[in-house]
Design a protein around this motif. Structure first.
Motif, PDB file in Angstrom:
ATOM      1  N   PRO A   1      -4.858  -5.772 -15.863  1.00  0.00           N
ATOM      2  CA  PRO A   1      -3.965  -5.662 -14.697  1.00  0.00           C
ATOM      3  C   PRO A   1      -2.729  -4.811 -14.939  1.00  0.00           C
ATOM      4  CG  PRO A   1      -3.850  -7.850 -15.654  1.00  0.00           C
ATOM      5  CD  PRO A   1      -4.955  -7.145 -16.355  1.00  0.00           C
ATOM      6  N   TRP A   2      -2.327  -4.606 -16.201  1.00  0.00           N
ATOM      7  CA  TRP A   2      -1.117  -3.811 -16.440  1.00  0.00           C
ATOM      8  C   TRP A   2      -1.288  -2.368 -15.984  1.00  0.00           C
ATOM      9  CZ3 TRP A   2      -4.183  -5.957 -20.198  1.00  0.00           C
ATOM     10  CH2 TRP A   2      -4.950  -5.068 -20.954  1.00  0.00           C
ATOM     11  N   LEU A   3      -2.541  -1.897 -15.940  1.00  0.00           N
ATOM     12  CA  LEU A   3      -2.772  -0.533 -15.445  1.00  0.00           C
ATOM     13  C   LEU A   3      -2.449  -0.439 -13.965  1.00  0.00           C
ATOM     14  CD1 LEU A   3      -6.095   0.415 -17.229  1.00  0.00           C
ATOM     15  CD2 LEU A   3      -3.785   1.102 -17.806  1.00  0.00           C
ATOM     16  N   PHE A   4      -2.435  -1.592 -13.279  1.00  0.00           N
ATOM     17  CA  PHE A   4      -2.077  -1.619 -11.860  1.00  0.00           C
ATOM     18  C   PHE A   4      -0.595  -1.933 -11.667  1.00  0.00           C
ATOM     19  CE2 PHE A   4      -1.421  -4.643  -8.309  1.00  0.00           C
ATOM     20  CZ  PHE A   4      -1.478  -3.737  -7.271  1.00  0.00           C
ATOM     21  N   TYR A   5      -0.109  -2.962 -12.392  1.00  0.00           N
ATOM     22  CA  TYR A   5       1.245  -3.459 -12.137  1.00  0.00           C
ATOM     23  C   TYR A   5       2.309  -2.377 -12.247  1.00  0.00           C
ATOM     24  CZ  TYR A   5      -0.347  -8.293 -12.258  1.00  0.00           C
ATOM     25  OH  TYR A   5      -0.981  -9.470 -11.975  1.00  0.00           O
ATOM     26  N   PHE A   6       2.313  -1.629 -13.345  1.00  0.00           N
ATOM     27  CA  PHE A   6       3.452  -0.738 -13.590  1.00  0.00           C
ATOM     28  C   PHE A   6       3.501   0.434 -12.607  1.00  0.00           C
ATOM     29  CE2 PHE A   6       2.912  -2.983 -17.662  1.00  0.00           C
ATOM     30  CZ  PHE A   6       4.153  -3.585 -17.699  1.00  0.00           C
ATOM     31  N   PRO A   7       2.393   1.193 -12.431  1.00  0.00           N
ATOM     32  CA  PRO A   7       2.467   2.263 -11.423  1.00  0.00           C
ATOM     33  C   PRO A   7       2.750   1.717 -10.025  1.00  0.00           C
ATOM     34  CG  PRO A   7       0.498   2.500 -12.757  1.00  0.00           C
ATOM     35  CD  PRO A   7       1.093   1.189 -13.111  1.00  0.00           C
ATOM     36  N   ALA A   8       2.168   0.553  -9.697  1.00  0.00           N
ATOM     37  CA  ALA A   8       2.361  -0.001  -8.352  1.00  0.00           C
ATOM     38  C   ALA A   8       3.826  -0.351  -8.129  1.00  0.00           C
ATOM     39  CB  ALA A   8       1.486  -1.241  -8.169  1.00  0.00           C
ATOM     40  N   THR A   9       4.466  -0.944  -9.147  1.00  0.00           N
ATOM     41  CA  THR A   9       5.879  -1.299  -9.000  1.00  0.00           C
ATOM     42  C   THR A   9       6.730  -0.053  -8.777  1.00  0.00           C
ATOM     43  OG1 THR A   9       5.408  -3.015 -10.601  1.00  0.00           O
ATOM     44  CG2 THR A   9       7.714  -2.652 -10.035  1.00  0.00           C
ATOM     45  N   MET A  10       6.516   0.971  -9.614  1.00  0.00           N
ATOM     46  CA  MET A  10       7.285   2.210  -9.484  1.00  0.00           C
ATOM     47  C   MET A  10       7.116   2.794  -8.080  1.00  0.00           C
ATOM     48  SD  MET A  10       8.818   2.815 -12.222  1.00  0.00           S
ATOM     49  CE  MET A  10       8.852   1.768 -13.644  1.00  0.00           C
ATOM     50  N   LEU A  11       5.865   2.848  -7.646  1.00  0.00           N
ATOM     51  CA  LEU A  11       5.558   3.471  -6.362  1.00  0.00           C
ATOM     52  C   LEU A  11       6.234   2.715  -5.222  1.00  0.00           C
ATOM     53  CD1 LEU A  11       3.851   5.765  -5.404  1.00  0.00           C
ATOM     54  CD2 LEU A  11       1.983   4.201  -5.059  1.00  0.00           C
ATOM     55  N   THR A  12       6.112   1.382  -5.235  1.00  0.00           N
ATOM     56  CA  THR A  12       6.702   0.593  -4.160  1.00  0.00           C
ATOM     57  C   THR A  12       8.218   0.731  -4.181  1.00  0.00           C
ATOM     58  OG1 THR A  12       4.892  -0.927  -4.558  1.00  0.00           O
ATOM     59  CG2 THR A  12       6.600  -1.652  -3.066  1.00  0.00           C
TER      60      THR A  12
END
Lengths: 332, 319
Positions: free
Chosen positions: B281-292
């Motif tokens: 899931p870390w491959l999702f969490y970090f880019p998703a947080t930055m993007l949001t």
């Protein structure tokens, strides 16, 4: 005054849109032919095909580069006009059958979330506008700003993560993360239940990102109207505040919202690309991605035509909504 | 309504700086007692009063700092491959973990953020400028030019833009500069339509007529008299345009039509992370947080600017 005039007005508008659709579709045909090369699909095949063999295979689907582009275009256009035949993909699948199957899949997804997000948006707006600047209003507005600007990818994947966590905590797969239905289910009620269980997650993720636009727009419009004379008169007549807002302020401020919602329909159909990709639904959006990555010229053009048609329908629906909601509008 | 009252203020400054008529000495004294604000200070004050907007600005500054300074914090570059750590969870060695090939997710997220920021800002800037110019020219010139430009704009609004985007950027093979070009080519139409509607009323104003009768050239009138008058709209539409562009770029890269390997953007990172969302899931969490954070902060800033620049706005209180 009345139905005949409205009909004539709509007919004239529709003709204009039809012309636009025809031009846009034909233009896309040439653009797609320029950018997509179906020969690429045959190059990886084993045993390797000679250019002549590839050309011959493609020629039966009217895709061969050896035929002049204008000839192919004429063949394609006459197929549509005479037989309503939108052509074939490079491997021979009929575009017609693909589209007719996928429109239904997309419609299930889009219509549910469109209705839900409009209802949620408008009722939230009525609720918050009556409590301007209080906690409930500020809170709902903050949430709406965040959800409105959350990228679709992030929202959908977050819904997937939550659903997986939910399924694990319950101990069985209650909500399906992929597909439109299970292949093994039969019977009317089991099938319906199965469909609903597949539909819930994509609908939620589409609703989450789209309700906020309606909420914020409707709220600011309501606030413009809530202090106007006719709402005060309604209060003076003895209506409760809630009733005055719903019956009088909401009715006038509903028009721009109705226009926006009508125009949002085409964007929803093509904008569901990402949602359909994530939830593995075989809808129009996913077809669009597939046609481009598989060099399917006829399929891509059909998707373009469908998108233009949806834009036109949205615009005409917006016109109808204005006429229906606003008694002051006279069509000319 | 009592709730509409502006908040109490310590300084009373009732003078609008835009009304800069010559005042008699007595009047000037009166004005001085109240604080006289330059337009910029007025806007700054209104903007800073909006808590959401300030929060957005702070988040955006932090994101930009992170994108600029991030590469200095790690020894990995976004293309480096660490074969001893495949799909490793976040650790002291790889702060954000690694993906299946062994790329450092921290380095990739920083690089992706840079890409998304550059694409968002450049595309939004160019589309706003083109929209302003084309819309104003169409409104000012009128006649055949107006009809022709509007025809093109309306036509481009009907043509399925997402499809064209996919077609062209698929062919371009994932070069972010081509992606910028394509996004600009398709993005300017709606803005041009809005600018056009606003300028049709501006072109009838006295100062525009006066300039025309003085013999000022059309281009100069458009650039010096029409466009500056819709400046506040342009600034707001630029900020909100960044949000739209970043969302668009993310979507395209996610389905594989935008930025491609070896280059990465936040969208392509999410596309890679989506398949392993339960196992890594870390491959999702970090880019998703930055993007949001990026899109939400930009939207907050845009809302704050709209309230601060709007002379009719009551939502930011009094000047």
């Amino acid at each position: 005054m009345g139905a005949a005039l409205v009909l004539r007005y709509l007919l004239r508008k529709s003709l204009g849109w039809l012309l636009m659709i025809v031009v846009a579709t034909n233009l896309t045909y040439f653009v797609a032919n320029f950018f997509l090369d179906p020969r690429a699909n045959y190059l990886q095949l084993r045993p390797p095909r000679t250019p002549e063999q590839i050309s011959r295979s493609l020629a039966q689907y009217n895709l061969s580069r050896d035929t002049p582009l204008l000839d192919r275009w004429w063949h394609w256009v006459s197929g549509i006009v005479l037989h309503w035949d939108w052509g074939y993909s490079p491997v021979g699948e009929s575009v017609n059958s693909q589209i007719s199957f996928r429109i239904g899949v997309s419609a299930q997804l889009v219509m549910g979330s469109l209705i839900l997000s409009t209802l949620i948006g408008i009722s939230l707006a009525v609720y918050t506008a009556a409590r301007q600047y209080r906690f409930a209003d500020r809170f709902a507005q903050g949430v709406s700003i965040v959800t409105l600007n959350t990228p679709v990818v992030v929202a959908s994947l977050a819904v997937v993560l939550l659903a997986i966590a939910f399924n694990q905590s319950v101990g069985s797969t209650v909500l399906f993360v992929a597909g439109a239905q299970s292949p093994t289910v039969s019977g009317f009620w089991p099938l319906l239940l199965d469909r609903v269980r597949h539909l819930i997650l994509p609908t939620i993720s589409l609703t989450v990102i789209s309700y906020a636009g309606t909420h914020l727009l409707q709220r600011s419009l309501l606030l413009d109207n809530i202090n106007s004379d006719y709402v005060r008169l309604a209060r003076a007549k003895g209506l409760t505040r809630q009733r005055a807002i719903r019956r009088h302020a909401l009715r006038t401020s509903l028009i721009p919202v109705a226009i926006t919602v009508a125009f949002a329909i085409p964007a929803l159909f093509t904008g569901a690309v990402i949602t359909e990709t994530i939830f593995a639904w075989q809808g129009m959006g996913q077809y669009f991605v597939q046609t481009i990555s598989k060099n399917d010229v006829h399929g891509a053009v059909a998707v373009a035509a469908f998108g233009a048609l949806m834009t036109a329908i949205g615009a005409i629906l917006a016109d109808i909504a204005v006429v229906a909601l606003d008694p002051r509008v006279r069509v000319s | 309504m009592t709730t509409n009252l502006p908040p109490l203020q310590h300084t009373v400054s009732p003078v609008d700086s835009t009304l800069s008529q010559p005042l008699s000495p007595a009047e000037q004294r009166v004005v001085r007692r109240g604080e006289r604000l330059s337009r910029r200070r007025l806007y700054t004050r209104r903007f800073l009063r909006n808590r959401g907007a300030v929060a957005g600005l702070v988040i955006l500054i932090l994101l930009v700092l992170f994108a600029v300074a991030g590469p200095l914090l790690t020894s990995y570059s976004y293309t480096d491959v660490d074969f001893t750590n495949l799909t490793a969870a976040p650790s002291s060695q790889h702060w954000f973990g690694t993906n299946g090939v062994g790329n450092d997710t921290f380095a990739q997220t920083v690089h992706g953020l840079q890409r998304s920021l550059i694409i968002g800002v450049v595309v939004s800037l160019l589309t706003t400028l083109i929209a302003a110019f084309v819309g104003a020219v169409a409104a000012y010139l009128g006649g055949t030019a107006e009809k022709a430009i509007l025809g093109v704009v309306h036509f481009l609004l009907v043509v399925p833009s997402f499809l064209l985007l996919g077609l062209i950027s698929q062919k371009a093979g994932g070069d972010w500069k081509v992606l910028i070009l394509v996004l600009v080519m398709i993005g300017w139409t709606y803005g041009a339509r809005v600018v056009y509607s606003l300028c049709t009323s501006l072109r009838e104003r006295e100062y525009v007529q006066a300039a025309r009768f003085m013999g000022v050239g059309s281009l100069r009138i458009v650039l010096r008299h029409l466009v500056p008058n819709i400046g506040s709209l342009l600034i707001v539409s630029f900020t909100l345009g960044v949000v739209t562009t970043v969302q668009m770029e993310t979507g395209l890269s996610f389905i594989g039509f935008g930025v491609k390997q070896p280059d990465v953007s936040l969208g392509s990172l999410l596309g890679d992370g989506a398949n392993t969302i339960t196992s890594a899931p870390w491959l999702f969490y970090f880019p998703a947080t930055m993007l949001t954070l990026l899109t939400v902060s930009m939207a907050l800033i845009g809302d704050g600017l709209r309230d601060a620049l709007d002379p009719m706005s009551h939502s930011a209180g009094r000047a």
